[in-house]
Motif scaffolding. Structure first.
Motif, PDB file in Angstrom:
ATOM      1  N   ASP A   1     -15.474  43.200 -13.917  1.00 24.91           N
ATOM      2  CA  ASP A   1     -14.592  42.032 -13.898  1.00 24.91           C
ATOM      3  C   ASP A   1     -14.385  41.604 -15.351  1.00 24.91           C
ATOM      4  OD1 ASP A   1     -13.362  39.544 -13.707  1.00 24.91           O
ATOM      5  OD2 ASP A   1     -14.558  38.894 -11.988  1.00 24.91           O
ATOM      6  N   ALA A   2     -13.359  42.145 -15.982  1.00 24.91           N
ATOM      7  CA  ALA A   2     -13.134  41.910 -17.410  1.00 24.91           C
ATOM      8  C   ALA A   2     -12.896  40.433 -17.706  1.00 24.91           C
ATOM      9  CB  ALA A   2     -11.956  42.748 -17.898  1.00 24.91           C
ATOM     10  N   ALA A   3     -12.150  39.755 -16.854  1.00 23.58           N
ATOM     11  CA  ALA A   3     -11.866  38.333 -17.088  1.00 23.58           C
ATOM     12  C   ALA A   3     -13.160  37.525 -17.106  1.00 23.58           C
ATOM     13  CB  ALA A   3     -10.913  37.808 -16.027  1.00 23.58           C
ATOM     14  N   GLN A   4     -14.070  37.833 -16.189  1.00 23.63           N
ATOM     15  CA  GLN A   4     -15.331  37.110 -16.143  1.00 23.63           C
ATOM     16  C   GLN A   4     -16.158  37.374 -17.390  1.00 23.63           C
ATOM     17  OE1 GLN A   4     -16.314  34.806 -14.051  1.00 23.63           O
ATOM     18  NE2 GLN A   4     -18.279  34.537 -15.116  1.00 23.63           N
ATOM     19  N   LEU A   5     -16.190  38.627 -17.846  1.00 25.32           N
ATOM     20  CA  LEU A   5     -16.940  38.953 -19.060  1.00 25.32           C
ATOM     21  C   LEU A   5     -16.382  38.207 -20.271  1.00 25.32           C
ATOM     22  CD1 LEU A   5     -17.556  42.803 -18.724  1.00 25.32           C
ATOM     23  CD2 LEU A   5     -19.273  40.990 -18.665  1.00 25.32           C
ATOM     24  N   LEU A   6     -15.063  38.187 -20.417  1.00 25.98           N
ATOM     25  CA  LEU A   6     -14.459  37.520 -21.566  1.00 25.98           C
ATOM     26  C   LEU A   6     -14.679  36.014 -21.510  1.00 25.98           C
ATOM     27  CD1 LEU A   6     -11.136  39.541 -21.947  1.00 25.98           C
ATOM     28  CD2 LEU A   6     -13.259  39.780 -23.253  1.00 25.98           C
ATOM     29  N   ARG A   7     -14.602  35.451 -20.319  1.00 20.66           N
ATOM     30  CA  ARG A   7     -14.841  34.001 -20.197  1.00 20.66           C
ATOM     31  C   ARG A   7     -16.297  33.666 -20.509  1.00 20.66           C
ATOM     32  NH1 ARG A   7     -10.900  33.981 -15.407  1.00 20.66           N
ATOM     33  NH2 ARG A   7      -9.146  32.732 -16.186  1.00 20.66           N
ATOM     34  N   THR A   8     -17.209  34.520 -20.091  1.00 21.26           N
ATOM     35  CA  THR A   8     -18.623  34.280 -20.382  1.00 21.26           C
ATOM     36  C   THR A   8     -18.882  34.381 -21.879  1.00 21.26           C
ATOM     37  OG1 THR A   8     -19.366  35.040 -18.210  1.00 21.26           O
ATOM     38  CG2 THR A   8     -20.973  35.134 -20.009  1.00 21.26           C
ATOM     39  N   ALA A   9     -18.321  35.404 -22.521  1.00 16.00           N
ATOM     40  CA  ALA A   9     -18.482  35.547 -23.974  1.00 16.00           C
ATOM     41  C   ALA A   9     -17.929  34.325 -24.685  1.00 16.00           C
ATOM     42  CB  ALA A   9     -17.784  36.812 -24.458  1.00 16.00           C
ATOM     43  N   ARG A  10     -16.771  33.869 -24.258  1.00 12.87           N
ATOM     44  CA  ARG A  10     -16.154  32.683 -24.873  1.00 12.87           C
ATOM     45  C   ARG A  10     -17.045  31.455 -24.695  1.00 12.87           C
ATOM     46  NH1 ARG A  10     -11.403  29.921 -26.296  1.00 12.87           N
ATOM     47  NH2 ARG A  10     -11.031  27.997 -25.139  1.00 12.87           N
TER      48      ARG A  10
END
Length: 238
Positions: free
Chosen positions: A175-184
């Protein structure tokens, strides 16, 4: 923030290609981060571009104090107004360009993960770039600044740990969106509160704080561009 809106009374760029540059008398409009790049924009239509690489830093000290003299050979740039002096120490990159041509330096990068508008437009662009990487390892894609700009080895490891993702999972299976939101979210928290203790980064050989298994260290990307990845083989099993 220290120099924004202030007129420079001293400016030294100790860089081979910028030795003759004169910024004294110019007013600093602001400094904008873009990924790992810093863009200090001036009122004459020029931008001082710097990159910290691994060892660089900017430090702000009061003008007129001993530290503000900038005598150390580690100082690569010095910008000062009457109250504050910014010292660019061991910078990895320094350029002076027209603001209108900044894109030549950062235009190849993906959207800035910490930009205020990331959720409104940057995320969709980042996901398009992510999908173009196909089945490349997730750890490689997270570090790819042309997908999304800003994630380094610390938040690579911490993001994958939080989401329990095996670092070498094909990028088209997560889930790329979830990974990017978590990193952010992790990075914004660090900006607001200061860096939190790492869960796995730089903890190879120590127990995982979640399950107690031994944290491992491996490498993302191929030589000569490899970067360390710290992960838990139990919490982040393939």
């Amino acid at each position: 923030t220290a120099l924004a809106g202030r007129r420079l009374v001293r400016a030294e760029l100790r860089w081979p290609t910028l030795a003759g540059a004169d910024l004294v008398g110019r007013t600093v409009l602001h400094t904008r981060p873009y990924g790992k790049h810093l863009l200090t924009r001036l009122d004459d239509g020029r931008t001082l571009h710097s990159h910290l690489r691994m060892d660089g830093m900017w430090r702000v000290v009061p003008t007129g104090t001993p530290r503000a003299s900038g005598r150390s050979p580690r100082v690569r740039a010095l910008l000062a107004d009457e109250r504050s002096t910014a010292l660019g120490i061991e910078l990895g990159m320094l350029d002076l360009v027209r603001t209108a041509t900044e894109h030549e330096l950062v235009g190849h990068l993906g959207p800035d993960l910490l930009d205020d508008t990331f959720e409104e437009g940057g995320l969709a662009e980042g996901l398009d770039r992510w999908r173009a990487r196909g089945s490349a390892p997730t750890c490689d894609v997270l570090l790819d600044q042309q997908v999304v700009a800003g994630i380094g080895t610390i938040y690579l490891a911490e993001t994958l740990f939080v989401e329990r993702v095996h670092p070498w999972t094909p990028a088209d299976e997560v889930d790329a969106a979830q990974l990017l939101r978590t990193a952010r979210a992790l990075m914004l928290r660090s900006v607001a509160r200061g860096p939190a203790p790492s869960a796995v980064h730089a903890r190879a050989g120590l127990p995982c704080p979640r399950c107690g298994a031994t944290v491992r260290r491996d490498a993302a990307r191929r030589p000569p561009y490899e970067r360390p990845v710290f992960w838990c083989a139990v919490c982040q099993a393939a």
